[in-house]
Enzyme design. Structure first.
Site, PDB file in Angstrom:
ATOM      1  N   ARG A   1       0.731  -1.602  -0.208  1.00 57.01           N
ATOM      2  CA  ARG A   1      -0.157   0.167   0.598  1.00 57.01           C
ATOM      3  C   ARG A   1       0.976   0.899  -0.172  1.00 57.01           C
ATOM      4  NH1 ARG A   1      -4.529  -0.038  -1.349  1.00 57.01           N
ATOM      5  NH2 ARG A   1      -5.609  -1.227   0.038  1.00 57.01           N
TER       6      ARG A   1
ATOM      7  N   GLU B   1      -4.055   8.570 -10.260  1.00 62.73           N
ATOM      8  CA  GLU B   1      -3.088   7.408 -10.767  1.00 62.73           C
ATOM      9  C   GLU B   1      -3.156   8.280 -12.514  1.00 62.73           C
ATOM     10  OE1 GLU B   1      -5.050   3.764  -9.653  1.00 62.73           O
ATOM     11  OE2 GLU B   1      -5.787   5.377  -8.347  1.00 62.73           O
TER      12      GLU B   1
ATOM     13  N   ASP C   1     -12.971   8.027  -6.141  1.00 63.24           N
ATOM     14  CA  ASP C   1     -13.033   6.788  -6.786  1.00 63.24           C
ATOM     15  C   ASP C   1     -13.857   7.183  -7.856  1.00 63.24           C
ATOM     16  OD1 ASP C   1     -12.315   4.750  -8.182  1.00 63.24           O
ATOM     17  OD2 ASP C   1     -12.802   3.753  -6.170  1.00 63.24           O
TER      18      ASP C   1
ATOM     19  N   ARG D   1       1.831  -6.732 -10.087  1.00 65.75           N
ATOM     20  CA  ARG D   1       2.422  -5.549  -9.215  1.00 65.75           C
ATOM     21  C   ARG D   1       2.399  -7.167  -7.852  1.00 65.75           C
ATOM     22  NH1 ARG D   1      -3.304  -3.073  -6.091  1.00 65.75           N
ATOM     23  NH2 ARG D   1      -5.047  -4.862  -6.069  1.00 65.75           N
TER      24      ARG D   1
ATOM     25  N   HIS E   1      -0.582   3.582 -10.558  1.00 66.82           N
ATOM     26  CA  HIS E   1      -1.075   3.783  -9.137  1.00 66.82           C
ATOM     27  C   HIS E   1      -0.002   5.118  -8.163  1.00 66.82           C
ATOM     28  CE1 HIS E   1      -4.100   3.681  -5.709  1.00 66.82           C
ATOM     29  NE2 HIS E   1      -4.250   2.124  -6.855  1.00 66.82           N
TER      30      HIS E   1
HETATM   31  C1  BG6 Z   1      -7.835   2.288  -7.201  1.00 68.57           C
HETATM   32  C2  BG6 Z   1      -9.448   2.559  -7.952  1.00 68.57           C
HETATM   33  O1  BG6 Z   1      -7.015   3.047  -7.892  1.00 68.57           O
HETATM   34  O2  BG6 Z   1      -7.212   1.409  -6.078  1.00 68.57           O
HETATM   35  C3  BG6 Z   1     -10.354   1.838  -5.841  1.00 68.57           C
HETATM   36  O3  BG6 Z   1     -10.334   3.266  -8.594  1.00 68.57           O
HETATM   37  C4  BG6 Z   1      -9.578   0.849  -5.255  1.00 68.57           C
HETATM   38  O4  BG6 Z   1     -12.005   1.021  -6.416  1.00 68.57           O
HETATM   39  C5  BG6 Z   1      -7.797   1.333  -5.003  1.00 68.57           C
HETATM   40  O5  BG6 Z   1     -10.214   0.732  -4.096  1.00 68.57           O
HETATM   41  C6  BG6 Z   1      -7.512   0.327  -4.161  1.00 68.57           C
HETATM   42  O6  BG6 Z   1      -7.228  -0.592  -4.736  1.00 68.57           O
HETATM   43  P1  BG6 Z   1      -6.230  -2.218  -3.986  1.00 68.57           P
HETATM   44  O7  BG6 Z   1      -6.955  -2.977  -4.611  1.00 68.57           O
HETATM   45  O8  BG6 Z   1      -4.371  -1.423  -4.034  1.00 68.57           O
HETATM   46  O9  BG6 Z   1      -6.687  -2.255  -3.189  1.00 68.57           O
END
Ligand code: BG6
Length: 294
Positions: free
Chosen positions: A69, A268, A209, A95, A164
């Site tokens: 994250r 992103e 979002d 990823r 992202h």
């Molecule tokens: C964003 C999406 O790019 O990533 C969201 O638009 C999503 O919907 C977020 O919740 C995080 O995704 P993840 O899979 O890393 O928890």
């Protein structure tokens, strides 16, 4: 990790106590940075004497096969849920895979690292195509990341992707994003409908979002509390995803602290949905993103 010899600015370390997640720490005359080989994911980037340009959760989980994250995970070969099969991993598989370090060097401009990922039996189960992807990084007082995708298959394929990027901010309620004023968007919290452009900078007052279409790739994040900004430039990326989970969604995320949403946002850059990319056999495309302070 490959046994490629590393230049003076780069050293190997591990993200986890079990030594399952190899990492590369970079410290050169311009900046410091940390990469996870899993996902070729840049986790932190800080030009010397300046604030960090990427956000990494203080509760991030370092578990093999689980996306980390923060930083810049790559969503590939699809963005979001798989369009036909919800059992496939969200945001694709890139990823979660360990990438190979192909090149690492110190140059007068900065450190240069190139990672590679190709199809294997497991990837073909999820996405039945042969491909060769690279993620190249130039670490200077700005950051440049370039995704390269080559079709090594004998038929066309179509893919979507997003770099992202997670960014830090002092207070999300006092944060604006410029550059998407003229773009229609899908609000992922309200289904697939396309909403018209809002003709104003984006502000945040609840979970956000959105996927913006036909975007220019040039944005500015404004941290009003600190009177500072971050500039993004990704001319070949026509989708922009803007995300902040706010309090309730954050409470459902094991890898963010309860208050973590207040100091982060994702902007992103990629090409997804109608902006997705089709490659013919042998064809290669590259997409660059530059991030700098302002
Ligand atoms: C964003 C999406 O790019 O990533 C969201 O638009 C999503 O919907 C977020 O919740 C995080 O995704 P993840 O899979 O890393 O928890």
């Amino acid at each position: 990790m490959s046994d490629l010899s590393l230049p003076a600015s780069i050293r190997k370390e591990w993200l986890d106590a079990d030594r399952k997640l190899p990492a590369l720490r970079v410290h050169n005359p311009h900046c410091s940075a940390l990469f996870s080989l899993q996902g070729a994911q840049l986790l932190s980037f800080q030009p010397h004497g300046k604030a960090p340009l990427l956000w990494l959760s203080d509760q991030a989980l370092y578990i093999p096969g689980k996306a980390i994250r923060g930083g810049i995970p790559l969503c590939f070969p699809w963005f979001g849920p798989h369009p036909e099969d919800a059992r496939k991993p969200a945001h694709g598989f890139a990823r979660q895979k360990e990438w190979q370090l192909l090149e690492a060097s110190d140059t007068p401009e900065g450190s240069w690292l190139v990672f590679g990922l190709s199809d294997d039996a497991a990837s073909r189960q999820l996405w039945p195509h042969a491909f060769a992807a690279t993620l190249a990084f130039l670490l200077a007082d700005t950051l440049t990341v370039t995704l390269g995708v080559r079709n090594t298959d004998s038929r066309d394929f179509h893919f979507g992707f997003a770099l992202h990027s997670y960014f830090p901010t002092t207070d999300i309620r006092q944060t604006l994003v410029d550059g998407l004023e003229d773009c229609a968007f899908i609000d992922q919290l309200k289904g697939d409908a396309l909403f018209p452009a809002e003709s104003a900078a984006i502000r945040f007052s609840s979970e956000t979002d959105r996927i913006y279409e036909g975007a220019s790739g040039r944005y500015r994040i404004r941290d009003e509390a600190e009177q500072q900004g971050i500039v993004l430039n990704a001319p070949g990326c026509h989708s922009a995803i803007v995300w902040n989970p706010w309090a309730e969604k954050t409470a459902r995320l094991a890898d963010m602290s309860a208050q973590g949403w207040q100091q982060m946002l994702c902007v992103e850059c990629g090409n997804t949905g109608r902006d997705g990319i089709t490659l013919r056999p042998g064809e290669k495309r590259e997409f660059s993103l530059q991030i700098s302070d302002d």
